[in-house]
Design a protein around this motif. Structure first.
Motif, PDB file in Angstrom:
ATOM      1  N   ASP A 240       5.573  -4.429  11.508  1.00 20.11           N
ATOM      2  CA  ASP A 240       5.103  -5.145  10.536  1.00 20.11           C
ATOM      3  C   ASP A 240       4.206  -6.424  10.550  1.00 20.11           C
ATOM      4  O   ASP A 240       3.103  -6.745  10.155  1.00 20.11           O
TER       5      ASP A 240
ATOM      6  N   SER B 249       8.857  -1.118   9.296  1.00 23.50           N
ATOM      7  CA  SER B 249       9.172  -2.446   8.688  1.00 23.50           C
ATOM      8  C   SER B 249      10.717  -2.146   8.275  1.00 23.50           C
ATOM      9  O   SER B 249      10.979  -1.205   7.715  1.00 23.50           O
TER      10      SER B 249
ATOM     11  N   PHE C 238       2.240  -9.798   5.115  1.00 22.27           N
ATOM     12  CA  PHE C 238       1.527  -8.660   5.362  1.00 22.27           C
ATOM     13  C   PHE C 238       0.114  -9.181   4.566  1.00 22.27           C
ATOM     14  O   PHE C 238      -0.130 -10.137   4.028  1.00 22.27           O
TER      15      PHE C 238
ATOM     16  N   LEU D  32       3.699   3.857   5.575  1.00 21.00           N
ATOM     17  CA  LEU D  32       4.777   2.881   5.782  1.00 21.00           C
ATOM     18  C   LEU D  32       6.039   3.709   5.963  1.00 21.00           C
ATOM     19  O   LEU D  32       6.541   4.542   5.184  1.00 21.00           O
TER      20      LEU D  32
ATOM     21  N   TYR E 290       9.972   2.776   6.655  1.00 22.80           N
ATOM     22  CA  TYR E 290      10.957   1.559   6.281  1.00 22.80           C
ATOM     23  C   TYR E 290      12.400   1.940   6.319  1.00 22.80           C
ATOM     24  O   TYR E 290      12.719   3.001   5.776  1.00 22.80           O
TER      25      TYR E 290
END
Length: 432
Positions: free
Chosen positions: A244, A262, A272, A282, A284
């Motif tokens: 990230d 992230s 970001f 993404l 996460y």
């Protein structure tokens, strides 16, 4: 050579001749060493006392009392002023006492000015010369000043000892009952139920190579290379996975990764870019704020760490479990391995402050660590030199090396020699 050194080394020569030979060639001139007086006398080396100056015996007893009530062998890492070994030989229950010096020059200094003959002569004592850097004997006692004064050759062992000593404290921060963690998981309950499992992530093409991008300072040396790689046809370029805190730098340099990972509950939208391309996926952990994953413009997938905090959730909403031990770099790499990547090249995975910087792109201190808080922490870089670092970075590095050693089917490369030397990762010169 002092008379005390000769007396001590004469015993060592009879018992461990190779060690004695090495000690005779060790210089102590580079140390800033002097006696320190208190209730007791001790030695200060480069500003670090080898023991308490108030009550050396009480300090040694405190360390010894951490041993199991019943044990017949012990390993002592470091030497200090020799007090721990002097007390251990009085314990008739012990059958073997292994002493592992973390700096031979420091041992030579101690032998030059103090009489250590009693414990050196005890037949149960063994003084190690070369030791395994990735293996810690149990039960053990660790002499803290020696950790701070460890030499280059024992830097890896030093870091593993620090990790082991702090494991219980660190684990307390990641217990299922942690109210901060539970609050975030509750906030993300709907996302946990609805967002797809990272195990269902399918690559658009069958890459077997990946570029794994951290936010360390040496990332700045490879912008041109990564930009050129990104422009290759989709079937020819490597998969690009970024952590990230590297994304702002990459977007600023017009480098668009395929996946961003992230996991940290302290990461905010400020970490970001203002505009995130919708092509970026993404991955996460549900400890991430919904202000980030809830607004993500592209595909998003949930994964869990292997920490027990996710065990209950995983029974209700099964997700991919990824390795992590403090750094987002860990699950990013484990994700690549899960995606059947066979060759991983690391960029900006420095675990140190090369060029007197903590991160690429970011101002000093913006992500927490600062070059002003270096203290005595260092690692060895790819040139064999000491480079300043953060204590946590050292732990992340050793955890990654342990992970790499368990993944013999994957080839790992590091793109820079300026950051920490990552054992198990071969250097790849990308300037050609």
């Amino acid at each position: 050579m002092t008379d005390l050194f000769a007396k001590n080394v004469d015993i060592i020569s009879q018992r461990w001749p190779i060690l004695a030979s090495a000690l005779k060639f060790e210089s102590i001139d580079h140390f800033d060493a002097h006696l320190v007086e208190g209730n007791n006398q001790t030695i200060s080396v480069d500003g670090i006392q080898l023991s308490s100056r108030h009550n050396r015996i009480a300090e040694a007893k405190l360390l010894i009392n951490q041993l199991p009530l019943v044990c017949d062998n012990v390993t002592v890492y470091g030497v200090g002023m020799g007090d721990v070994m002097s007390l251990l030989i009085d314990n008739k229950q012990l059958q073997s006492i292994e002493v592992v010096p973390l700096n031979l020059s420091l041992l030579a200094l101690l032998l030059s000015f103090t009489d250590q003959s009693e414990w050196l002569s005890d037949p149960r004592v063994t003084v190690a010369y070369k030791v395994h850097q990735h293996k810690i004997n149990q039960p053990n006692i660790v002499i803290t000043p020696d950790l701070l004064l460890a030499n280059n050759e024992n830097a890896i062992l030093r870091d593993h000892l620090v990790l082991e000593n702090n494991r219980a404290y660190v684990n307390r921060q990641h217990q299922p009952a942690n109210p901060e963690v539970q609050k975030r998981l509750n906030e993300n309950a709907q996302a946990i139920a609805n967002d797809p499992d990272a195990s269902t992530l399918i690559l658009p093409h069958g890459q077997y190579k990946a570029h794994l991008i951290g936010s360390g300072p040496t990332l700045e040396n490879h912008y041109d290379y990564l930009r050129a790689q990104r422009k290759l046809p989709i079937g020819q370029r490597s998969l690009m996975i970024a952590v990230d805190t590297a994304l702002k730098a990459l977007i600023h340099e017009n480098i668009i990764p395929d996946i961003v990972v992230s996991i940290d509950n302290k990461i905010t939208p400020a970490h970001f870019p203002d505009t995130i391309p919708s092509s970026i996926t993404l991955v996460y952990f549900p400890t991430l704020s919904s202000s980030i994953h809830g607004q993500w413009p592209g595909p998003k997938f949930i994964a869990y760490s292997k920490n027990p905090i996710y065990d209950t959730l995983d029974k209700q909403y099964p997700k991919l479990r990824l390795f992590t031990n403090g750094s987002v770099i860990h699950p990013a790499i484990d994700l690549a391995v899960y995606l059947k990547i066979k060759e991983i090249t690391l960029f900006g995975c420095d675990f140190s402050y090369p060029g007197n910087k903590t991160h690429a792109f970011w101002h000093d201190g913006a992500l927490g660590p600062s070059i002003n808080n270096q203290n005595h922490h260092w690692v060895i870089n790819g040139h064999g030199e000491r480079v300043a670092t953060d204590l946590n970075f050292r732990g992340y590095l050793r955890s990654l090396e342990h992970y790499i050693s368990a993944k013999q089917h994957v080839r790992f490369y590091q793109s820079s020699l300026d950051g920490a030397r990552i054992h198990g990762a071969q250097y790849k010169d990308l300037s050609l």
